[in-house]
Scaffold this active site. Structure first.
Site: not given
Ligand code: COA
Length: 330
Positions: A117, A257, A287
């Protein structure tokens, strides 16, 4: 006395593709909801390009538009730098295909940069060094990703986040006080495993098994990446401003980003720049990795959001973990 040479962006362009994949479409494909995706990420839809399009088509389109805006021809470029982690092929560089597709015949150096990214910031940083040291006068920098080809549409942790896209900028040598004021680039190699495509390289060459086990798709520890993103992006923003004796008040526009609206909100609070000074298009594109900043920049430029002498702060972070900043006087 020698005059200082700066790199100035004189053209921007993008490729958005026509296929739109909405959160409601994803609800039909896997166990997720529009509410979850919207609340946790700020994304409503993303682009998925058609099967006949390849990465270099998108890149060439974006750079072609940027050249048109700049009033330049492909043969005017001394260099083409393509930030991508979804190249046409492992060999040769996607930038070589871009050169061919644009019809440039001047043998300009053309190569890819794999900084995920942060690919566009890394590309601009390299271009800036060549221009400042007067080894190049005009450089095309692209950020392009065809992520839909490396996403596992059965994995709700990743596939809802990413989309396809391309953006480009043409940088030229300029002796005014406008242009790139600074770039800073970083990598924390202790965090390599947080965001990977496990197979297809020397660690795990392609076999029928790697394909069957879905090891050619993106895998991510989202929560961890999130944590580092807020911290490192905020630090990068502060360092860029400090290096130029500026403060948050000097920033006209943040072109960051677009990974997650909550990451941007966290950064906005930490660096004390209100979110309404950020260019935001995550809702429509998700993204798009290295394409994210140049795509947002092109929309801002074409939407007349950027004015002469504005200070633009660019920040990006992604797999590596690699991140960086660029501070620009427009
Ligand atoms: N739909 C519904 N539920 C989902 C889901 C989806 N698409 N993806 C994950 N979940 C669930 C998980 O399984 C988890 O369930 P559990 O508590 O029963 O285990 C719950 O939602 C919370 O997951 P978590 O990973 O803690 O959520 P979060 O608030 O951290 O959000 C991301 C997840 C991926 C959106 C977030 O961590 C993120 O944006 N990270 C950065 C990712 C990124 O952009 N990377 C690229 C480089 S910058």
């Amino acid at each position: 006395m020698t005059t200082e040479v700066r790199s100035r962006i004189v053209g921007t362009g993008s490729y958005k593709g026509e296929g739109v994949l909405t959160n409601h479409d994803l609800e039909q494909m896997l166990d997720t909801t529009d509410d979850w995706i919207t609340e946790r990420t700020g994304i409503k839809e993303r682009r998925v390009v058609s099967k006949k399009i390849v990465t270099s088509d998108m890149a060439a389109h974006a750079l072609g538009q940027a050249l048109d805006m700049a009033g330049l021809e492909p043969n005017d470029l001394d260099m083409i730098i393509c930030g991508t982690v979804t190249p046409d092929r492992p060999l040769p560089a996607t930038a070589a295909y871009v050169q061919k597709k644009l019809g440039a015949s001047n043998h300009c150096a053309s190569f890819d940069v794999a900084a995920a990214c942060a690919g566009f910031i890394y590309g601009m940083s390299i271009a800036d060094v060549f221009i400042r040291t007067q080894k190049a006068k005009r450089v095309g920098v692209i950020g392009v990703e065809l992520l839909s080809r490396v996403l596992d549409y059965t994995d709700r942790n990743t596939c809802v986040l990413f989309g396809d896209g391309a953006g480009a900028a043409v940088l030229v040598a300029d002796e005014s006080d406008r242009g790139i004021l600074s770039t800073h680039t970083y990598t924390d190699g202790s965090l390599t495993e947080l965001l990977i495509i496990p197979a297809g390289g020397s660690v795990m060459p392609t076999t029928p098994n790697t394909a069957a086990e879905r090891l050619h798709y993106v895998r991510m520890e989202g929560r961890e990446v999130f944590r580092y993103a807020v911290r490192y992006l905020s630090e990068a923003a502060r360092t860029a401003l400090k290096a130029n004796n500026m403060t948050n008040d000097d920033v006209s526009l943040v072109v960051a980003h677009q990974a997650n609206i909550r990451i941007l909100d966290g950064v906005a609070k930490r660096v004390d720049i209100p979110l309404d000074r950020f260019v935001l298009n995550i809702e429509r594109f998700g993204n798009t990795s290295s394409a994210s900043i140049p795509l947002a920049l092109d929309e801002a430029v074409r939407g007349n959001l950027v004015k002469s002498d504005d200070i633009l702060l660019m920040i990006a972070l992604g797999g590596g973990i690699s991140w960086g900043s660029a501070l620009i006087k427009w």
